[in-house]
Design a protein around this motif. Sequence first.
Motif, PDB file in Angstrom:
ATOM      1  N   VAL A 167      65.123  83.262   5.347  1.00 35.39           N
ATOM      2  CA  VAL A 167      65.822  82.909   6.579  1.00 35.39           C
ATOM      3  C   VAL A 167      65.748  81.398   6.739  1.00 35.39           C
ATOM      4  O   VAL A 167      64.675  80.799   6.582  1.00 35.39           O
ATOM      5  N   ASP A 168      66.881  80.771   7.052  1.00 38.12           N
ATOM      6  CA  ASP A 168      66.917  79.323   7.218  1.00 38.12           C
ATOM      7  C   ASP A 168      66.257  78.912   8.529  1.00 38.12           C
ATOM      8  O   ASP A 168      66.713  79.284   9.618  1.00 38.12           O
ATOM      9  N   VAL A 169      65.174  78.163   8.429  1.00 33.69           N
ATOM     10  CA  VAL A 169      64.455  77.619   9.584  1.00 33.69           C
ATOM     11  C   VAL A 169      63.979  76.237   9.187  1.00 33.69           C
ATOM     12  O   VAL A 169      63.248  76.088   8.202  1.00 33.69           O
ATOM     13  N   HIS A 170      64.357  75.219   9.924  1.00 31.86           N
ATOM     14  CA  HIS A 170      64.040  73.849   9.528  1.00 31.86           C
ATOM     15  C   HIS A 170      62.601  73.464   9.842  1.00 31.86           C
ATOM     16  O   HIS A 170      62.096  73.732  10.926  1.00 31.86           O
ATOM     17  N   ASN A 180      54.404  87.755  24.894  1.00 35.64           N
ATOM     18  CA  ASN A 180      55.289  88.862  25.257  1.00 35.64           C
ATOM     19  C   ASN A 180      56.227  89.259  24.125  1.00 35.64           C
ATOM     20  O   ASN A 180      57.058  90.163  24.283  1.00 35.64           O
ATOM     21  N   GLY A 181      56.110  88.591  22.979  1.00 33.81           N
ATOM     22  CA  GLY A 181      56.917  88.938  21.823  1.00 33.81           C
ATOM     23  C   GLY A 181      58.353  88.479  21.885  1.00 33.81           C
ATOM     24  O   GLY A 181      59.159  88.829  21.016  1.00 33.81           O
ATOM     25  N   GLU A 182      58.689  87.669  22.873  1.00 30.97           N
ATOM     26  CA  GLU A 182      60.083  87.256  23.035  1.00 30.97           C
ATOM     27  C   GLU A 182      60.483  86.144  22.072  1.00 30.97           C
ATOM     28  O   GLU A 182      61.575  86.167  21.501  1.00 30.97           O
ATOM     29  N   TYR A 183      59.603  85.167  21.890  1.00 31.14           N
ATOM     30  CA  TYR A 183      59.956  84.005  21.075  1.00 31.14           C
ATOM     31  C   TYR A 183      58.970  83.757  19.934  1.00 31.14           C
ATOM     32  O   TYR A 183      57.774  84.006  20.073  1.00 31.14           O
ATOM     33  N   ALA A 184      59.503  83.257  18.843  1.00 25.73           N
ATOM     34  CA  ALA A 184      58.694  82.607  17.815  1.00 25.73           C
ATOM     35  C   ALA A 184      58.669  81.128  18.172  1.00 25.73           C
ATOM     36  O   ALA A 184      59.658  80.592  18.675  1.00 25.73           O
ATOM     37  N   ASP A 191      59.752  67.027  12.209  1.00 27.76           N
ATOM     38  CA  ASP A 191      60.826  66.874  13.184  1.00 27.76           C
ATOM     39  C   ASP A 191      60.318  66.460  14.551  1.00 27.76           C
ATOM     40  O   ASP A 191      61.096  66.089  15.424  1.00 27.76           O
ATOM     41  N   ARG A 192      58.994  66.588  14.754  1.00 28.81           N
ATOM     42  CA  ARG A 192      58.375  66.288  16.040  1.00 28.81           C
ATOM     43  C   ARG A 192      58.994  67.147  17.139  1.00 28.81           C
ATOM     44  O   ARG A 192      59.428  66.661  18.183  1.00 28.81           O
ATOM     45  N   GLU A 193      58.989  68.454  16.880  1.00 28.26           N
ATOM     46  CA  GLU A 193      59.573  69.404  17.812  1.00 28.26           C
ATOM     47  C   GLU A 193      58.758  70.696  17.882  1.00 28.26           C
ATOM     48  O   GLU A 193      58.127  71.093  16.895  1.00 28.26           O
ATOM     49  N   LEU A 194      58.787  71.331  19.033  1.00 29.86           N
ATOM     50  CA  LEU A 194      58.408  72.726  19.170  1.00 29.86           C
ATOM     51  C   LEU A 194      59.718  73.480  19.329  1.00 29.86           C
ATOM     52  O   LEU A 194      60.478  73.212  20.264  1.00 29.86           O
ATOM     53  N   VAL A 195      60.003  74.392  18.416  1.00 34.61           N
ATOM     54  CA  VAL A 195      61.289  75.078  18.432  1.00 34.61           C
ATOM     55  C   VAL A 195      61.065  76.550  18.793  1.00 34.61           C
ATOM     56  O   VAL A 195      60.409  77.282  18.048  1.00 34.61           O
ATOM     57  N   MET A 202      65.199  84.909  14.529  1.00 36.60           N
ATOM     58  CA  MET A 202      64.845  83.510  14.292  1.00 36.60           C
ATOM     59  C   MET A 202      65.969  82.547  14.696  1.00 36.60           C
ATOM     60  O   MET A 202      65.988  81.388  14.282  1.00 36.60           O
ATOM     61  N   LYS A 203      66.870  83.017  15.545  1.00 38.69           N
ATOM     62  CA  LYS A 203      67.909  82.136  16.073  1.00 38.69           C
ATOM     63  C   LYS A 203      67.277  81.120  17.021  1.00 38.69           C
ATOM     64  O   LYS A 203      66.448  81.454  17.861  1.00 38.69           O
TER      65      LYS A 203
END
Length: 409
Positions: A167-170, A180-184, A191-195, A202-203
């Motif tokens: 799966v493409d994930v940068h 709660n299992g909603e987000y990864a 990148d200096r990010e929390l995604v 994984m959208k």
Amino acid sequence: MHRTPNSGTPIARAPITRTHLTRALLLGAALAALAACGTGTRGHENEALGTQAAVPPAKAAKKALVQGLPGMPPVLDPKDVYAADRPNKLSPVVKDFPPRVYVPNTNSNTVSVIDPKTYKVIETIPVGAQPQHVVPSWDLKTLWVNNDRGNTLTPIDPKTGKAGRTVDVHDPYNLYFTPNGEYAVVMASLDRELVFRDAHTMKRMKTVPVSCYGVNHADFSPDGRYFIVSCEFSGELLKVDTEKMKVVGQQKLPYDGAMPQDVKISPDGKKFYIADMMADGVWVLDGEKFGRPSFLRTGKGCHGLYVSRDSREMYISNRGEGTISVFDFTKDKLTKKWHLPDGGSPDMGGVSADGKVLWLSGRYNSEVYAVDTRTGAQLARVKVGSGPHGLAVYPQPGRYSLGHTGIFR
């Protein structure tokens, strides 16, 4: 970014002004609704889905007093966040999975699969460029290999041991899941990010830029409403509001050249422990107040933190000296130090389902160590690929996974 650690105790400095949010745990009688269930260069060059988990109701749940993040399974024991992680208490989701140790080899672009009964590598799985950690999904059904420089995640089915389509994930240096299992939550270090991404597809859902360098490891508060993040290249910590997906606190650690690594919360939920490989010890932080942390020296290259199955001890890998320090939560002090025969570079890992074996990757020795948690004796050294890093012992007890190499609640 390999540097020689400063010697001596960290220098006391005036605390740096920071924004912080204090949030009190809400106590009440109502239950939360049960949801259906490194070092190397700056870029870590030298440095691993499913639907929904079945989180079975537990008798202890009726005693839960913590009002958790909406959708989060009830806290089993307000005095022990690891109450679901007792020896061999496997979820029905994973009880038929074969026990394995999955080792991402950062320089070899492979995952070595070890049979813990024989201490033998039984398979080598090709993956993407620079796999850093092997991360159990929130629903426990998938292992995600974080191919940091390959900008992909490779799913492994822990039931069959087979890899699926990437799966493409940068920039997926590390990976966590909201309680709660909603987000990864992707720790996009370069990148200096929390995604924040959908935990199943994984959208990308929300990108949170950060001003620190090298977002790395994390752990969540008992109620799941915030988490603490280490920034290894700028020596900083972040406090992040889980529901708002917003940084609400930031501070610089009071040590020149600090390089924070693994983060782990105490069983009672009152303290966060942050390993620092340059300060050679562990910072102890009150997550609610997010004030100046205290410091506990453990050993050179302090790196990984792992809690015992009875919640009494924490195993601390000291990568720079080939040792493991043991911290006793009940005594609030270090009680033992185990030395690996012939040295080594113990890094990341996990504890076996029965709690008897601590598995750690040997980052600079192309090997994995198995250590007896009762005596500290080395049980085995297993040769693997080059640059072994965030290995996952699987399956492990717990109702759901918060990510990394296995943080289970």
